[in-house]
Scaffold this active site. Structure first.
Site, PDB file in Angstrom:
ATOM      1  N   LYS A 209      18.368 -14.648 -60.628  1.00 29.78           N
ATOM      2  CA  LYS A 209      18.293 -15.830 -61.175  1.00 29.78           C
ATOM      3  C   LYS A 209      17.669 -16.857 -59.916  1.00 29.78           C
ATOM      4  O   LYS A 209      17.926 -16.321 -58.832  1.00 29.78           O
ATOM      5  CB  LYS A 209      19.298 -16.576 -61.937  1.00 29.78           C
ATOM      6  CG  LYS A 209      20.447 -16.769 -60.986  1.00 29.78           C
ATOM      7  CD  LYS A 209      22.047 -16.983 -62.074  1.00 29.78           C
ATOM      8  CE  LYS A 209      22.962 -17.347 -60.881  1.00 29.78           C
ATOM      9  NZ  LYS A 209      24.391 -17.231 -61.797  1.00 29.78           N
TER      10      LYS A 209
ATOM     11  N   MET B  79       9.779 -36.624 -47.457  1.00 30.27           N
ATOM     12  CA  MET B  79       9.616 -35.711 -48.340  1.00 30.27           C
ATOM     13  C   MET B  79       8.994 -34.289 -47.982  1.00 30.27           C
ATOM     14  O   MET B  79       9.313 -33.474 -48.321  1.00 30.27           O
ATOM     15  CB  MET B  79       8.379 -36.482 -49.522  1.00 30.27           C
ATOM     16  CG  MET B  79       8.494 -35.749 -50.868  1.00 30.27           C
ATOM     17  SD  MET B  79       7.502 -36.764 -51.883  1.00 30.27           S
ATOM     18  CE  MET B  79       8.518 -37.966 -52.526  1.00 30.27           C
TER      19      MET B  79
ATOM     20  N   TYR C  81      11.918 -43.588 -41.239  1.00 31.48           N
ATOM     21  CA  TYR C  81      12.202 -44.601 -42.512  1.00 31.48           C
ATOM     22  C   TYR C  81      13.673 -44.795 -42.400  1.00 31.48           C
ATOM     23  O   TYR C  81      14.696 -44.194 -42.003  1.00 31.48           O
ATOM     24  CB  TYR C  81      12.062 -43.748 -43.760  1.00 31.48           C
ATOM     25  CG  TYR C  81      11.032 -43.406 -44.483  1.00 31.48           C
ATOM     26  CD1 TYR C  81       9.742 -44.109 -44.470  1.00 31.48           C
ATOM     27  CD2 TYR C  81      10.790 -42.229 -44.893  1.00 31.48           C
ATOM     28  CE1 TYR C  81       8.579 -43.791 -44.793  1.00 31.48           C
ATOM     29  CE2 TYR C  81       9.537 -41.634 -45.404  1.00 31.48           C
ATOM     30  CZ  TYR C  81       8.231 -42.320 -45.523  1.00 31.48           C
ATOM     31  OH  TYR C  81       6.883 -42.106 -45.642  1.00 31.48           O
TER      32      TYR C  81
HETATM   33  C1  LIG Z   1      25.045 -16.335 -61.148  1.00 31.58           C
HETATM   34  C2  LIG Z   1      26.117 -15.585 -61.833  1.00 31.58           C
HETATM   35  C3  LIG Z   1      26.740 -14.380 -61.177  1.00 31.58           C
HETATM   36  C4  LIG Z   1      26.564 -13.953 -59.562  1.00 31.58           C
HETATM   37  O1  LIG Z   1      27.418 -14.610 -58.977  1.00 31.58           O
HETATM   38  P1  LIG Z   1      27.498 -14.567 -57.441  1.00 31.58           P
HETATM   39  O2  LIG Z   1      28.920 -15.243 -57.254  1.00 31.58           O
HETATM   40  O3  LIG Z   1      26.507 -14.944 -56.658  1.00 31.58           O
HETATM   41  O4  LIG Z   1      27.666 -13.021 -57.093  1.00 31.58           O
HETATM   42  C5  LIG Z   1      27.371 -13.494 -62.019  1.00 31.58           C
HETATM   43  N1  LIG Z   1      27.469 -13.801 -63.425  1.00 31.58           N
HETATM   44  C6  LIG Z   1      27.052 -14.871 -63.902  1.00 31.58           C
HETATM   45  C7  LIG Z   1      27.165 -15.110 -65.447  1.00 31.58           C
HETATM   46  C8  LIG Z   1      26.398 -15.807 -63.240  1.00 31.58           C
HETATM   47  O5  LIG Z   1      25.891 -16.723 -63.739  1.00 31.58           O
END
Ligand SMILES: *Cc1c(COP(=O)(O)O)cnc(C)c1O
Length: 376
Positions: free
Chosen positions: A34, A317, A269
């Site tokens: 993700k 930025m 800035y």
């Molecule tokens: C992001 C996530 C993981 C992975 O977690 P890590 O600590 O990065 O290994 C596992 N299960 C769920 C449901 C997550 O959202």
């Protein structure tokens, strides 16, 4: 290229081998990709991980899952975040594994699966104490009844997620969640029959608790060579099976300008920094848009010619300014390391995270997807 991210394939492969060794053969290795693979590049990481034999991909969104399918990956893909009911047809069409925690989704999925005449594997998320997603114990029966009555849905997995496993060396809350999860899973199996997969392990759980390394693990941060936290690192150190993790990502740029400024001049800035001597300032073409957090203003350093150059004034930025007065050889288009190694010096993800008061995950996950990822 003004700024780019380097992904060390060998480090990623090494981490996968270490995690494979840790979880053994009793669990499928699921990698969490993700957030653009925690900033490492979804498709770049997927390619290396697939070649290294990982069995599952875990994503947050439908869009991430579709990017993997479009790139040709036929692996089981667990979609851990919410999918809108209007998009459930795509879940069915691409045989994704949705993690379900509300009845509306289950009903919508059943309708779509029937319509497309496909048997859909689903996973239920059980509430064990995180109070984020998750079906509370009293609300479990209707899910199982619905699943039992459907010829198009097949319960493939039971899942949960820990609330307090990396923020502490006191694992009593996590242990309580493990007990609750196992009790609920046994209750479900006793009443409704066996479920093929139980999965609860994020990185910290898999690293610390062998009992969570069953059926399937969902490893994110450790895949990228980063420890979930200092506490997890410390808790692991007396273990014979602790893996050696190698950071995968480096972030580099080229100096966009070098200029001399007199003593007593303000930099950037807000006039937050004033030189105390005649200085040489280098402009680095990376700012908070690219993901170099504004909280790093005046506190971080970058590496130029193997030496530390402190960030002066505010991060802008798309740019920031660093002090190269003590690095006289620094010149236009020299390589700058924002994150990673140069010569004998190194800037770690943990260092950047502590400088701006956050965790390693946020530092890497927020590097803008438009910054090119190069496999090295
Ligand atoms: C992001 C996530 C993981 C992975 O977690 P890590 O600590 O990065 O290994 C596992 N299960 C769920 C449901 C997550 O959202």
């Amino acid at each position: 290229m003004l700024s780019w991210v380097e992904i060390r394939a060998a480090a990623l492969e090494h981490n996968i081998a270490e995690l494979r060794r840790l979880v053994g053969t009793q669990a499928a290795l699921g990698v969490v990709v993700k957030a653009n693979a925690y900033g490492h590049g979804l498709l770049e990481v997927a390619r290396i991980a697939a070649r290294a034999g990982v069995q599952w991909f875990c994503v947050n969104s439908l869009e991430e899952a579709l990017r993997l399918r479009r790139a040709g990956y036929a692996h089981p893909i667990l979609v851990m975040g919410y999918v809108e009911r209007a998009a459930l047809a795509e879940v069915v069409r691409h045989e994704l594994r949705p993690v379900i925690y509300n009845l509306e989704t289950l009903q919508g999925l059943e309708r779509e699966a029937a319509k497309q005449e496909r048997v859909m594997p689903v996973h239920l998320k059980l509430e064990t104490g995180t109070h984020r997603q998750g079906i509370p114990e009293p609300e479990i029966p209707p899910f199982l009844e619905k699943l039992g009555a459907s010829s198009w849905l097949r319960l493939e997995g039971l899942a949960t997620h820990f609330a307090n496993i990396e923020d502490t060396t006191d694992h009593s809350y996590a242990l309580q969640q493990m007990d609750t999860f196992e009790r609920l899973a046994e209750m479900i199996e006793a009443r409704w029959g066996p479920v093929p997969l139980r999965h609860s392990a994020c990185s910290a759980a898999a690293l610390l608790f062998p009992r969570t390394r069953r059926h399937l693990v969902r490893i994110g941060i450790a895949l990228y060579g980063l420890w979930p936290s200092r506490e997890t690192y410390v808790s692991c150190q007396d273990r014979a099976d602790a893996p050696e993790l190698r950071p995968v990502l480096a972030w580099k740029a080229r100096i966009a300008q070098v200029k001399d400024v007199p003593e007593g001049a303000f930099i950037g800035y807000g006039c937050t920094y004033r030189t105390t001597r005649p200085s040489r300032i280098a402009v680095v073409p990376v700012g908070y848009h690219e993901g170099y957090d504004r909280g790093l203003s005046g506190v971080a350093h970058v590496l130029v010619r193997g030496r530390r150059a402190p960030v002066r004034g505010r991060i802008c930025m798309n740019m920031c300014m660093v002090d190269v007065t003590d690095i006289p050889s620094a010149s236009l288009e020299d390589e700058v390391v924002l994150l990673g190694e140069q010569g004998a010096e190194r800037v770690t993800v943990e260092q950047l995270a502590s400088w701006c008061g956050t965790i390693a995950h946020e530092i890497v996950a927020r590097i803008h997807p438009d910054v090119p990822r190069r496999i090295v």
